[in-house]
Design a protein around this motif. Structure first.
Motif, mmCIF file in Angstrom:
data_model
loop_
_atom_site.group_PDB
_atom_site.id
_atom_site.type_symbol
_atom_site.label_atom_id
_atom_site.label_comp_id
_atom_site.label_asym_id
_atom_site.label_seq_id
_atom_site.Cartn_x
_atom_site.Cartn_y
_atom_site.Cartn_z
ATOM 1 N N ALA A 128 -14.742 -5.832 5.450
ATOM 2 C CA ALA A 128 -13.899 -4.872 4.733
ATOM 3 C C ALA A 128 -14.616 -4.324 3.512
ATOM 4 O O ALA A 128 -14.510 -3.140 3.191
ATOM 5 C CB ALA A 128 -12.587 -5.549 4.320
ATOM 6 N N VAL A 129 -15.391 -5.188 2.834
ATOM 7 C CA VAL A 129 -16.154 -4.750 1.663
ATOM 8 C C VAL A 129 -17.178 -3.697 2.079
ATOM 9 O O VAL A 129 -17.341 -2.667 1.410
ATOM 10 C CB VAL A 129 -16.851 -5.951 0.995
ATOM 11 C CG1 VAL A 129 -17.823 -5.473 -0.074
ATOM 12 C CG2 VAL A 129 -15.811 -6.901 0.397
ATOM 13 N N ARG A 130 -17.860 -3.942 3.184
ATOM 14 C CA ARG A 130 -18.877 -2.990 3.642
ATOM 15 C C ARG A 130 -18.250 -1.676 4.093
ATOM 16 O O ARG A 130 -18.898 -0.635 4.082
ATOM 17 C CB ARG A 130 -19.695 -3.603 4.779
ATOM 18 C CG ARG A 130 -20.596 -4.746 4.342
ATOM 19 C CD ARG A 130 -21.584 -5.101 5.447
ATOM 20 N NE ARG A 130 -20.911 -5.625 6.625
ATOM 21 C CZ ARG A 130 -20.628 -6.913 6.825
ATOM 22 N NH1 ARG A 130 -20.960 -7.808 5.905
ATOM 23 N NH2 ARG A 130 -20.025 -7.310 7.923
ATOM 24 N N GLY A 131 -16.965 -1.728 4.487
ATOM 25 C CA GLY A 131 -16.310 -0.519 4.968
ATOM 26 C C GLY A 131 -15.877 0.424 3.863
ATOM 27 O O GLY A 131 -15.439 1.529 4.134
ATOM 28 N N GLY A 132 -15.970 -0.012 2.612
ATOM 29 C CA GLY A 132 -15.615 0.874 1.513
ATOM 30 C C GLY A 132 -14.264 0.534 0.920
ATOM 31 O O GLY A 132 -13.548 -0.339 1.394
ATOM 32 N N PRO A 133 -13.869 1.206 -0.152
ATOM 33 C CA PRO A 133 -12.619 0.907 -0.857
ATOM 34 C C PRO A 133 -11.397 1.214 -0.010
ATOM 35 O O PRO A 133 -11.447 2.021 0.911
ATOM 36 C CB PRO A 133 -12.689 1.799 -2.092
ATOM 37 C CG PRO A 133 -13.588 2.924 -1.691
ATOM 38 C CD PRO A 133 -14.593 2.339 -0.754
ATOM 39 N N ILE A 177 -2.886 -9.995 -6.276
ATOM 40 C CA ILE A 177 -3.377 -8.835 -5.519
ATOM 41 C C ILE A 177 -4.648 -8.307 -6.159
ATOM 42 O O ILE A 177 -4.756 -8.211 -7.390
ATOM 43 C CB ILE A 177 -2.321 -7.709 -5.499
ATOM 44 C CG1 ILE A 177 -1.043 -8.184 -4.804
ATOM 45 C CG2 ILE A 177 -2.863 -6.451 -4.827
ATOM 46 C CD1 ILE A 177 0.112 -7.199 -4.928
ATOM 47 N N THR A 178 -5.614 -7.972 -5.308
ATOM 48 C CA THR A 178 -6.781 -7.231 -5.784
ATOM 49 C C THR A 178 -7.171 -6.233 -4.709
ATOM 50 O O THR A 178 -6.795 -6.374 -3.541
ATOM 51 C CB THR A 178 -7.958 -8.163 -6.108
ATOM 52 O OG1 THR A 178 -8.948 -7.442 -6.846
ATOM 53 C CG2 THR A 178 -8.605 -8.729 -4.862
ATOM 54 N N PHE A 179 -7.941 -5.217 -5.106
ATOM 55 C CA PHE A 179 -8.332 -4.143 -4.190
ATOM 56 C C PHE A 179 -9.819 -4.239 -3.881
ATOM 57 O O PHE A 179 -10.627 -4.557 -4.760
ATOM 58 C CB PHE A 179 -8.010 -2.777 -4.804
ATOM 59 C CG PHE A 179 -6.539 -2.548 -4.970
ATOM 60 C CD1 PHE A 179 -5.810 -1.898 -3.981
ATOM 61 C CD2 PHE A 179 -5.868 -2.992 -6.105
ATOM 62 C CE1 PHE A 179 -4.444 -1.693 -4.127
ATOM 63 C CE2 PHE A 179 -4.505 -2.799 -6.253
ATOM 64 C CZ PHE A 179 -3.789 -2.145 -5.254
ATOM 65 N N VAL A 180 -10.156 -3.984 -2.636
ATOM 66 C CA VAL A 180 -11.558 -3.989 -2.234
ATOM 67 C C VAL A 180 -12.272 -2.839 -2.911
ATOM 68 O O VAL A 180 -11.874 -1.681 -2.761
ATOM 69 C CB VAL A 180 -11.684 -3.896 -0.699
ATOM 70 C CG1 VAL A 180 -13.146 -3.774 -0.290
ATOM 71 C CG2 VAL A 180 -11.030 -5.106 -0.036
ATOM 72 N N ARG A 181 -13.332 -3.185 -3.663
ATOM 73 C CA ARG A 181 -14.077 -2.167 -4.418
ATOM 74 C C ARG A 181 -15.570 -2.345 -4.161
ATOM 75 O O ARG A 181 -16.036 -3.463 -3.933
ATOM 76 C CB ARG A 181 -13.829 -2.301 -5.925
ATOM 77 C CG ARG A 181 -12.371 -2.187 -6.348
ATOM 78 C CD ARG A 181 -12.261 -2.392 -7.859
ATOM 79 N NE ARG A 181 -10.893 -2.285 -8.351
ATOM 80 C CZ ARG A 181 -10.037 -3.300 -8.412
ATOM 81 N NH1 ARG A 181 -10.428 -4.500 -8.010
ATOM 82 N NH2 ARG A 181 -8.808 -3.135 -8.868
ATOM 83 N N PRO A 182 -16.338 -1.281 -4.213
ATOM 84 C CA PRO A 182 -17.787 -1.399 -4.055
ATOM 85 C C PRO A 182 -18.365 -2.334 -5.127
ATOM 86 O O PRO A 182 -17.904 -2.341 -6.269
ATOM 87 C CB PRO A 182 -18.293 0.040 -4.235
ATOM 88 C CG PRO A 182 -17.109 0.907 -3.932
ATOM 89 C CD PRO A 182 -15.905 0.132 -4.370
ATOM 90 N N LEU A 221 -4.805 -6.656 3.916
ATOM 91 C CA LEU A 221 -3.963 -5.571 4.407
ATOM 92 C C LEU A 221 -4.745 -4.264 4.499
ATOM 93 O O LEU A 221 -5.719 -4.049 3.763
ATOM 94 C CB LEU A 221 -2.758 -5.376 3.484
ATOM 95 C CG LEU A 221 -1.762 -6.545 3.412
ATOM 96 C CD1 LEU A 221 -0.736 -6.283 2.319
ATOM 97 C CD2 LEU A 221 -1.073 -6.732 4.759
ATOM 98 N N ASP A 222 -4.292 -3.381 5.372
ATOM 99 C CA ASP A 222 -4.916 -2.067 5.505
ATOM 100 C C ASP A 222 -4.717 -1.262 4.221
ATOM 101 O O ASP A 222 -4.017 -1.687 3.305
ATOM 102 C CB ASP A 222 -4.315 -1.319 6.697
ATOM 103 C CG ASP A 222 -4.600 -2.047 8.012
ATOM 104 O OD1 ASP A 222 -5.590 -2.799 8.054
ATOM 105 O OD2 ASP A 222 -3.823 -1.874 8.960
ATOM 106 N N GLU A 223 -5.315 -0.100 4.169
ATOM 107 C CA GLU A 223 -5.358 0.700 2.938
ATOM 108 C C GLU A 223 -3.964 0.947 2.347
ATOM 109 O O GLU A 223 -3.068 1.435 3.021
ATOM 110 C CB GLU A 223 -6.048 2.045 3.218
ATOM 111 C CG GLU A 223 -7.503 1.885 3.630
ATOM 112 C CD GLU A 223 -8.193 3.217 3.797
ATOM 113 O OE1 GLU A 223 -7.642 4.219 3.300
ATOM 114 O OE2 GLU A 223 -9.268 3.253 4.408
ATOM 115 N N LEU A 224 -3.816 0.586 1.078
ATOM 116 C CA LEU A 224 -2.567 0.773 0.349
ATOM 117 C C LEU A 224 -2.889 1.124 -1.092
ATOM 118 O O LEU A 224 -3.929 0.724 -1.628
ATOM 119 C CB LEU A 224 -1.732 -0.516 0.371
ATOM 120 C CG LEU A 224 -1.295 -1.083 1.727
ATOM 121 C CD1 LEU A 224 -0.671 -2.462 1.531
ATOM 122 C CD2 LEU A 224 -0.290 -0.149 2.391
ATOM 123 N N ASP A 225 -1.977 1.854 -1.741
ATOM 124 C CA ASP A 225 -2.138 2.038 -3.180
ATOM 125 C C ASP A 225 -1.430 0.873 -3.880
ATOM 126 O O ASP A 225 -0.858 -0.014 -3.238
ATOM 127 C CB ASP A 225 -1.593 3.396 -3.638
ATOM 128 C CG ASP A 225 -0.095 3.551 -3.354
ATOM 129 O OD1 ASP A 225 0.636 2.539 -3.336
ATOM 130 O OD2 ASP A 225 0.348 4.701 -3.157
#
Length: 475
Positions: free
Chosen positions: A144-149, A244-249, A206-210
């Motif tokens: 998921a990290v490699r796939g981008g934010p 909660i945290t968000f996947v970031r580059p 989880l899939d992309e969410l704000d």
């Protein structure tokens, strides 16, 4: 020893060896085993492997000339069967005037590869809940990290779960963990991936969410998990804290787990079913920082312990230290498929239920261990003893006829009796065993062998116990 001796050994040994021309990678010479493995071993070696591996084998052989020796695993098609997994070990002997080529040894590792895949699946799955384990979850998070934010990581921790174990027992605690896992899987299916990281900690990718959607999703998960659990001992009310945290580059999987973990501990200060989102300011939260260091050390040790326990539990019976029933079933099936005669012993402790009644279960556990040790030290090189379940043990005897199986069974029977373990409920006053010995001939299935061994044990019991009775299966 002359060259004729070496040639004879290579021609008759079951070793797949090829000599490959370094200029065009064509096979110049091959042993009979290599010709069988590679369907005649005629032509260019890269053309004899599976299409998807041809280029890799060609590159591998070219690299051998530079490296001197090298190794590669590839797939080899077999007519009428599945591809075989083969290790190629190559050495450049072009400078040797007697060879003038690349010598390639091919090892069929299909069986080992299947076993490794099975163990890998076990290590990647949490044995208690069936969710992904930490080992299986981390590669998905890295992907998921490699796939981008975009994807969201939610770290979940059951509040005051220790009280469940303390008040209701660990069996009830395990039941609750399995139930939480099933609820978590149901609410996440189609939206992401759920995992049990260890203890009472879970994670969801989880899939992309704000941010607002992520908080809403976390609260939905918490509400589903919080449904009361009814046990015989009463009702257990669950609450969960979520970070909660968000996947970031620029943030790896361990970084993200740390961030979500930190947010989860911040959520615990809010109260039951708290939700918090990671923010850089949390890094300055002294209490969380200290806790992070402590938890990291604990987690690393827990991970190592869980991996060791899982690897051992997959094959070893914890009570006796012998291989467990699953290992016996796998070994027995492999032995049976070979089609060569072998023998099987089924060893049953006499009147063991009475023993447990008289001496209690802790003494029964110790007796199982001692009897298992006696059986194991009585076996010969090549034999293997197993805990089969309850008070039963099995022994596989490769290339052994019935007379040899009966002799070994008698040796085991005497060795157990010599232990002198007191058993007031058994004639003679000591622990004894009844043994069924079965010679398994060609055509007999695994089920046939075990059933014949069971019948032999019953015959030994009917004849007075502390006996060895032989039968044959198949043939």
């Amino acid at each position: 020893m002359n060259g004729g001796f070496h040639q004879a050994v290579l021609e008759r040994a079951d070793a797949a060896v090829l000599v490959v021309d370094p200029s065009d990678l064509g096979v110049r010479w091959a042993t009979p085993a290599a010709r069988r493995l590679f369907g005649g071993a005629s032509g260019l070696l890269p053309d004899l492997v599976a299409n998807g591996d041809s280029a890799a084998v060609g590159t591998f052989l070219q690299a051998v000339r530079r490296a001197g020796a090298s190794r590669l695993t590839c797939a080899v098609p077999v007519e009428g069967s599945a591809h075989r997994r083969v290790d190629l070990i190559a050495r450049d002997l072009s400078a040797d005037p007697d060879v003038r080529g690349l010598v390639v040894v091919a090892l069929d590792v299909t069986g080992w590869a299947a076993t490794a895949d099975e163990l890998g699946s076990r290590l990647n799955t949490d044995a208690l809940t069936g969710l992904a384990s930490r080992t299986g979850f981390l590669p998905r998070l890295e992907q998921a990290v490699r796939g981008g934010p975009g994807p969201v990581l939610v770290f979940l921790d059951l509040d005051r779960f220790k009280e469940v174990n303390d008040c209701h027992g660990h069996a009830a605690g395990d039941h609750v963990l399995r139930l939480v896992a099933s609820r978590l899987a149901a609410v996440v299916t189609g939206r992401g991936t759920a995992a049990r990281l260890g203890g009472d900690e879970f994670a969801v990718l989880l899939d992309e969410l704000d941010e607002q959607q992520a908080i809403a999703a976390a609260r939905e998960i918490l509400a589903v998990i919080a449904t009361p659990v009814t046990l015989d001992e009463g009702v257990i009310r669950l609450s969960v804290s979520a970070g909660i945290t968000f996947v970031r580059p620029g943030h790896g999987a361990e970084d993200l787990l740390h961030q979500a973990d930190l947010a989860m501990y911040r959520a615990k200060t809010i109260g039951p079913d708290g939700v918090a989102v990671y923010d850089q300011d949390l890094e300055d939260w002294a209490l969380a920082r200290k806790h992070q260091v402590d938890r990291l050390a604990e987690r690393l040790e827990e991970l190592h312990a869980e991996n060791r326990a899982l690897a051992e539990a997959a094959t070893i019976d914890q009570r006796t230290g012998l291989p467990n029933p699953a290992t016996f079933d796998a070994d027995h099936a492999r032995r049976n498929r070979v089609g060569e005669p072998y023998s099987l012993l089924l060893v049953d402790i006499d009147r063991f239920h009475s023993y447990n009644t008289l001496y209690r279960y802790l003494a029964g556990h110790e007796t199982l261990r001692k009897v298992g040790e006696a059986i194991d030290r009585s076996t010969r090189a090549g034999d293997r003893a197993y805990r089969y379940g309850g008070e039963e043990f099995t022994v596989l005897l490769p290339a052994t006829r019935l007379d040899g199986a009966l002799a070994l069974g008698e040796r085991i029977r005497q060795e157990v009796q010599r232990l002198g373990l007191e058993h007031r409920g058994n004639p003679g006053g000591v622990v004894t065993v009844s043994i069924g010995a079965v010679e398994v001939r060609a055509g007999a299935s695994v089920t046939d062998a075990v059933e014949e061994a069971s019948v032999a044990v019953l015959e030994a019991k009917d004849a007075g116990r502390n006996l060895v009775v032989g039968r044959r299966a198949g043939g």
